[in-house]
Write a protein that holds these residues in place. Structure first.
Motif, mmCIF file in Angstrom:
data_model
loop_
_atom_site.group_PDB
_atom_site.id
_atom_site.type_symbol
_atom_site.label_atom_id
_atom_site.label_comp_id
_atom_site.label_asym_id
_atom_site.label_seq_id
_atom_site.Cartn_x
_atom_site.Cartn_y
_atom_site.Cartn_z
ATOM 1 N N VAL A 33 -9.429 -16.586 -36.605
ATOM 2 C CA VAL A 33 -9.302 -16.473 -35.158
ATOM 3 C C VAL A 33 -8.686 -17.781 -34.666
ATOM 4 O O VAL A 33 -9.200 -18.868 -34.942
ATOM 5 C CB VAL A 33 -10.671 -16.224 -34.498
ATOM 6 C CG1 VAL A 33 -10.521 -16.139 -32.977
ATOM 7 C CG2 VAL A 33 -11.294 -14.949 -35.040
ATOM 8 N N TYR A 317 -12.729 -19.433 -37.950
ATOM 9 C CA TYR A 317 -12.155 -19.938 -36.709
ATOM 10 C C TYR A 317 -11.331 -21.195 -36.976
ATOM 11 O O TYR A 317 -11.776 -22.103 -37.692
ATOM 12 C CB TYR A 317 -13.253 -20.257 -35.684
ATOM 13 C CG TYR A 317 -13.896 -19.016 -35.125
ATOM 14 C CD1 TYR A 317 -13.448 -18.444 -33.933
ATOM 15 C CD2 TYR A 317 -14.945 -18.384 -35.809
ATOM 16 C CE1 TYR A 317 -14.032 -17.282 -33.438
ATOM 17 C CE2 TYR A 317 -15.527 -17.226 -35.309
ATOM 18 C CZ TYR A 317 -15.067 -16.682 -34.120
ATOM 19 O OH TYR A 317 -15.639 -15.530 -33.634
ATOM 20 N N GLU A 341 -14.753 -13.120 -24.695
ATOM 21 C CA GLU A 341 -15.292 -12.537 -25.924
ATOM 22 C C GLU A 341 -14.941 -13.401 -27.132
ATOM 23 O O GLU A 341 -15.791 -13.674 -27.981
ATOM 24 C CB GLU A 341 -14.743 -11.119 -26.117
ATOM 25 C CG GLU A 341 -15.290 -10.418 -27.352
ATOM 26 C CD GLU A 341 -14.742 -9.014 -27.516
ATOM 27 O OE1 GLU A 341 -15.086 -8.351 -28.520
ATOM 28 O OE2 GLU A 341 -13.970 -8.562 -26.638
ATOM 29 N N THR A 342 -13.704 -13.857 -27.194
ATOM 30 C CA THR A 342 -13.287 -14.718 -28.300
ATOM 31 C C THR A 342 -14.044 -16.042 -28.259
ATOM 32 O O THR A 342 -14.509 -16.545 -29.288
ATOM 33 C CB THR A 342 -11.779 -14.969 -28.238
ATOM 34 O OG1 THR A 342 -11.084 -13.718 -28.317
ATOM 35 C CG2 THR A 342 -11.320 -15.869 -29.377
ATOM 36 N N ASP A 344 -16.973 -16.658 -26.939
ATOM 37 C CA ASP A 344 -18.385 -16.472 -27.302
ATOM 38 C C ASP A 344 -18.552 -16.405 -28.821
ATOM 39 O O ASP A 344 -19.503 -16.968 -29.374
ATOM 40 C CB ASP A 344 -18.941 -15.218 -26.649
ATOM 41 C CG ASP A 344 -19.160 -15.382 -25.146
ATOM 42 O OD1 ASP A 344 -19.175 -16.538 -24.686
ATOM 43 O OD2 ASP A 344 -19.298 -14.355 -24.450
ATOM 44 N N GLY A 345 -17.631 -15.715 -29.499
ATOM 45 C CA GLY A 345 -17.684 -15.690 -30.954
ATOM 46 C C GLY A 345 -17.477 -17.071 -31.551
ATOM 47 O O GLY A 345 -18.174 -17.465 -32.498
ATOM 48 N N PHE A 346 -16.535 -17.809 -30.972
ATOM 49 C CA PHE A 346 -16.287 -19.178 -31.444
ATOM 50 C C PHE A 346 -17.509 -20.058 -31.231
ATOM 51 O O PHE A 346 -17.896 -20.841 -32.122
ATOM 52 C CB PHE A 346 -15.085 -19.766 -30.718
ATOM 53 C CG PHE A 346 -14.991 -21.258 -30.818
ATOM 54 C CD1 PHE A 346 -14.635 -21.873 -32.015
ATOM 55 C CD2 PHE A 346 -15.301 -22.067 -29.725
ATOM 56 C CE1 PHE A 346 -14.578 -23.259 -32.113
ATOM 57 C CE2 PHE A 346 -15.240 -23.444 -29.818
ATOM 58 C CZ PHE A 346 -14.875 -24.046 -31.015
ATOM 59 N N ALA A 348 -20.619 -19.249 -31.078
ATOM 60 C CA ALA A 348 -21.663 -18.911 -32.052
ATOM 61 C C ALA A 348 -21.351 -19.547 -33.402
ATOM 62 O O ALA A 348 -22.240 -20.102 -34.066
ATOM 63 C CB ALA A 348 -21.784 -17.398 -32.185
ATOM 64 N N ALA A 349 -20.081 -19.484 -33.805
ATOM 65 C CA ALA A 349 -19.679 -20.114 -35.068
ATOM 66 C C ALA A 349 -19.827 -21.622 -34.995
ATOM 67 O O ALA A 349 -20.252 -22.265 -35.963
ATOM 68 C CB ALA A 349 -18.229 -19.731 -35.396
#
Length: 375
Positions: A33, A317, A341-342, A344-346, A348-349
């Protein structure tokens, strides 16, 4: 800030000036990502793709840039003689380095490294003015040597995301000096406040613009130069014949339309909101950014940032390493603004990367010991 402390001779080669964000997502072929490249996601839009595709029926004819040049000139309220279309802003840096007679070029860092690389490739010895984290990477015009006859600065600056006031930048202008302002990301700033595009009252001013970032046209290569007719003519003489392709000229003309300008404003507002979400999420992890960020990216300082970046890659990421920018080190990371959305995923990572790297040790904020991030 003292000139003797902040100006370095380029004999000390230092960071890899040819490293760019795209290397972060293609080094090992991993499906990552992308928060490393500053091109706006989900672009170009369908209507722009269709206009570019329609231009392919005329590829047998040599490119004619007059309509695109006139469109750019009208967009900035300038005569066409003040506009030069280029194969991206990167070509403009090469033209400036090769076409102008320069004795003492100065590049204000941290910033996009291609201007310095192009000057070096053309045989120039380059001086660096390093803006400091304890000053929030803000420009002090007094730090630039008075005898510099070419000065290059980005606004908003890549990678710091600092937007310098126009009145501060114009203090660098003087007779006999070429002042190059890289505004590749200015259209991501709502209202393009602090832009110098369209100004004709600043001596020696050269403004560079890119259409690759906001419109997702990095593979097409299109940008332009705004300057006095004499400088434009000198740069044009250094260009090869037909330097900008017909599809790129079509894109340039389309991106100057009323529809495109309205979409640009909407995108700038979205970027502002999405950036605030990213900054808040980073703060929740104890990480502050250089403030206030004004571009489509943020710069953060993370202890053991190189290790955190590697762990983020393992989690899928990519972010931009900071140590290839003069004035920054491996603890600096540049993070592109993406949709929520992207992001939030980042985030979390990032939490996993920070936790695995440091346990639950608090992450030092930008400037806790250096004052970065002020104003």
């Amino acid at each position: 800030m003292h000139t003797e402390e902040s100006t370095l001779r380029a004999a000390d080669l230092g960071p890899d000036l040819r490293h760019h964000g795209d290397a972060e997502v293609r080094d090992d072929g991993a499906a990552l990502v992308d928060l490393a490249v500053n091109v706006r996601a989900h672009t170009p839009p369908d209507w722009l793709r269709e206009e570019i595709a329609a231009s392919l029926t005329s590829l047998a004819a040599y490119p004619d840039g007059r309509q695109a040049q006139a469109a750019v000139a009208a967009r900035h309220g300038l005569p066409a003689q003040r506009v030069l279309l280029t194969a991206g802003a990167a070509e403009a840096f090469v033209l400036l380095a090769r076409a102008l007679t320069v004795r003492r070029p100065v590049v204000v860092h941290p910033q996009f490294t291609e201007p310095e690389a192009a000057l070096r490739d053309a045989g120039h010895t380059v001086d660096r003015v390093l803006l400091r984290p304890e000053d929030g990477f803000r420009l002090d015009p007094a730090a630039v040597p008075e005898d510099a006859d070419l000065v290059v600065i980005g606004n908003p600056t890549n990678p710091t995301s600092v937007l310098h006031p126009a009145r501060t930048i114009t203090r660098l202008a003087r007779p006999g000096r070429t002042l190059v302002v890289d505004e590749a990301f200015m259209d991501a700033v709502p209202g393009e406040r602090e832009s110098l595009a369209g100004r004709t009252d600043v001596p020696g001013l050269v403004v560079l613009r890119s259409l690759t970032k906001t419109w997702g046209l990095a593979g097409l290569r299109i940008g332009y130069v705004l300057s006095c007719p004499g400088t434009v003519a000198a740069l044009q003489r250094a260009q090869p014949l037909w330097p900008v392709s017909s599809p790129a000229l079509t894109a340039a003309r389309a991106c100057m339309s009323a529809r495109a300008l309205a979409e640009t404003e909407q995108a700038a507002d979205r970027i502002t909101a999405d950036r605030a979400h990213l900054v808040a999420g980073l703060a929740a992890h104890g990480i502050r950014v250089v403030e206030p960020p004004e571009g489509p990216f943020v710069l953060a300082r993370v202890p053991d940032g190189a290790e955190v970046r590697r762990r983020l890659r393992d989690l899928g990421y990519a972010v931009r390493r900071g140590d290839t920018f003069p004035g920054l080190g491996p603890d600096w990371l540049r993070i592109a603004v993406r949709d929520r959305e992207t992001v939030d995923g980042f985030l979390a990572a990032l939490g996993s990367a920070l936790g695995s790297a440091f346990g639950r040790t608090a992450v030092r904020a930008v400037g806790d010991d250096a004052g970065a991030g002020r104003g």
